[in-house]
Design a protein around this motif. Structure first.
Motif, mmCIF file in Angstrom:
data_model
loop_
_atom_site.group_PDB
_atom_site.id
_atom_site.type_symbol
_atom_site.label_atom_id
_atom_site.label_comp_id
_atom_site.label_asym_id
_atom_site.label_seq_id
_atom_site.Cartn_x
_atom_site.Cartn_y
_atom_site.Cartn_z
ATOM 1 N N ILE A 168 -3.519 -1.353 0.466
ATOM 2 C CA ILE A 168 -2.491 -0.317 0.575
ATOM 3 C C ILE A 168 -1.555 -0.561 1.757
ATOM 4 C CG2 ILE A 168 -2.136 2.143 1.060
ATOM 5 C CD1 ILE A 168 -4.709 2.673 -0.567
ATOM 6 N N VAL A 169 -2.120 -0.927 2.927
ATOM 7 C CA VAL A 169 -1.279 -1.041 4.119
ATOM 8 C C VAL A 169 -0.668 -2.426 4.297
ATOM 9 C CG1 VAL A 169 -2.643 0.724 5.297
ATOM 10 C CG2 VAL A 169 -3.179 -1.699 5.692
ATOM 11 N N ALA A 170 -1.204 -3.441 3.605
ATOM 12 C CA ALA A 170 -0.711 -4.801 3.811
ATOM 13 C C ALA A 170 0.795 -4.957 3.578
ATOM 14 C CB ALA A 170 -1.485 -5.780 2.929
ATOM 15 N N PRO A 171 1.366 -4.355 2.520
ATOM 16 C CA PRO A 171 2.816 -4.503 2.327
ATOM 17 C C PRO A 171 3.641 -3.941 3.482
ATOM 18 C CG PRO A 171 1.765 -3.744 0.308
ATOM 19 C CD PRO A 171 0.740 -3.641 1.390
ATOM 20 N N SER A 172 3.079 -3.037 4.258
ATOM 21 C CA SER A 172 3.789 -2.464 5.394
ATOM 22 C C SER A 172 3.684 -3.338 6.637
ATOM 23 C CB SER A 172 3.235 -1.063 5.714
ATOM 24 O OG SER A 172 3.381 -0.197 4.606
#
Length: 337
Positions: free
Chosen positions: A283-287
């Motif tokens: 979930i947080v990797a693209p950010s």
């Protein structure tokens, strides 16, 4: 008051030890030894310096805001600051602006700790724990992308789909030992098995049951991650294990009264944390931000919230605490108006 004011170093060391729910300056000192060893091994001292700066700033901020003295003395306002101080130099390149960033982040973590106390803990009896660190760390790392004076380092985030599924990962015995200790060291963002061993020693010095829980959490996380076919490179660095270690401690020893039933409950929570780790990483990797201890925080919140429905459940030791890890000596937080 004078005696209290003269114990700043002890308060800072206790804050360092409170990352693992301990209130022990010797344990805190060993944690700094672990950080120093990792810095020596890597040749990069920014993490250790940042951690020291973070815990000092967070503790000083709590004093300036006139926060509850027993809580400050127990280190309950320092542990989020020490994690912020260790995390920001890990993901942001050293620069004069970085140290200003660390100071602001550590001070903000103290305010957020008090805010969690006034909401989560006061209303629902859920400890804030490292939630303030996660929120502060996410905002500060994400914000660094906006400022030319700060440079976010590290490899580009990889999604789970970048890993070839179905590859069998069977570590050798020595690799298993390294993973076991890295799982513990990564709570402090230390990918060094010697540092992890030093941290585990510090936990055992403060509490044998806590040491056993931390070791069990690491073993369970390792078995689940390997058994489910997680990315071997990520598993080897201990990145699937640090949040489950904290969950095993929190649910199995700290916030619920130990019993056979609670042990099984903590086992379920620990396994769940491994799956939450995988989910939040995606979930947080693209950010472009790390998950930090968010998998632990989310799982712990959900597993501690229904504690009133369970037996045995020590109402006063758990619900009577108002900040941070809600250590038995802590008292309700109060901040200056």
């Amino acid at each position: 008051m004078a005696a209290h004011k003269n114990n700043f170093l002890i308060e800072a060391l206790k804050g360092t030890s409170q990352v693992f729910f301990m209130e022990n300056p010797i344990t805190g000192a060993l944690f700094f030894v672990a950080m120093a060893y990792a810095s020596y091994a890597s040749g990069n001292w920014t993490t250790t310096i940042g951690a020291a700066l973070g815990v000092c700033v967070a503790t000083l901020t709590a004093r300036l805001l006139d926060c509850d003295e027993p809580s400050v003395a127990a280190g309950l306002f320092g542990f989020n600051g020490v994690l912020v101080g260790a995390a920001l130099p890990t993901f942001i390149a050293a620069a004069p602006q970085l140290w200003a960033y660390v100071i602001v982040g550590a001070a903000a973590s103290t305010v957020i700790t008090a805010a969690c106390s006034a909401t989560l803990t006061a209303k629902w009896g859920i400890p804030g724990s490292t939630g303030p660190f996660v929120l502060t760390g996410w905002l500060m790392v994400a914000g660094a992308y906006s400022f030319g004076g700060l440079h976010v380092t590290g490899d580009a985030p990889k999604l789970a789909t970048d890993y070839v599924q179905g590859v069998v990962f069977l570590p050798q015995p020595m690799e298993l030992v390294q993973i076991f200790f890295c799982n513990i060291g990564q709570v402090y963002l230390l990918g060094n098995e010697i540092s992890g061993a030093i941290i585990l020693l510090g936990i055992f010095i403060a509490s044998v049951p806590a040491g056993i829980a931390a070791a069990a959490g690491s073993l369970v996380a390792m078995a689940v991650a390997i058994g489910m076919g997680a990315d071997p490179a990520v598993v080897s660095q201990g990145l699937y294990g640090f949040s489950p270690v904290l969950t095993a401690l929190a649910v199995g020893v700290i916030f619920l009264k130990p019993s056979p039933r609670v042990t099984l409950y903590a086992l379920l929570a620990t396994i769940t944390t491994v799956f939450v780790q995988g989910a939040l990483d995606v979930i947080v990797a693209p950010s472009g931000i790390p998950s930090f201890t968010a998998p632990y925080v989310l799982t712990m919140y959900l597993f501690i919230a229904p504690k009133k429905l369970m037996a045995p459940h020590p109402h006063q030791p758990v619900e009577g605490h108002m900040i941070g890890h809600d250590h038995p000596t802590s008292a309700p937080t109060r901040t200056a108006a």
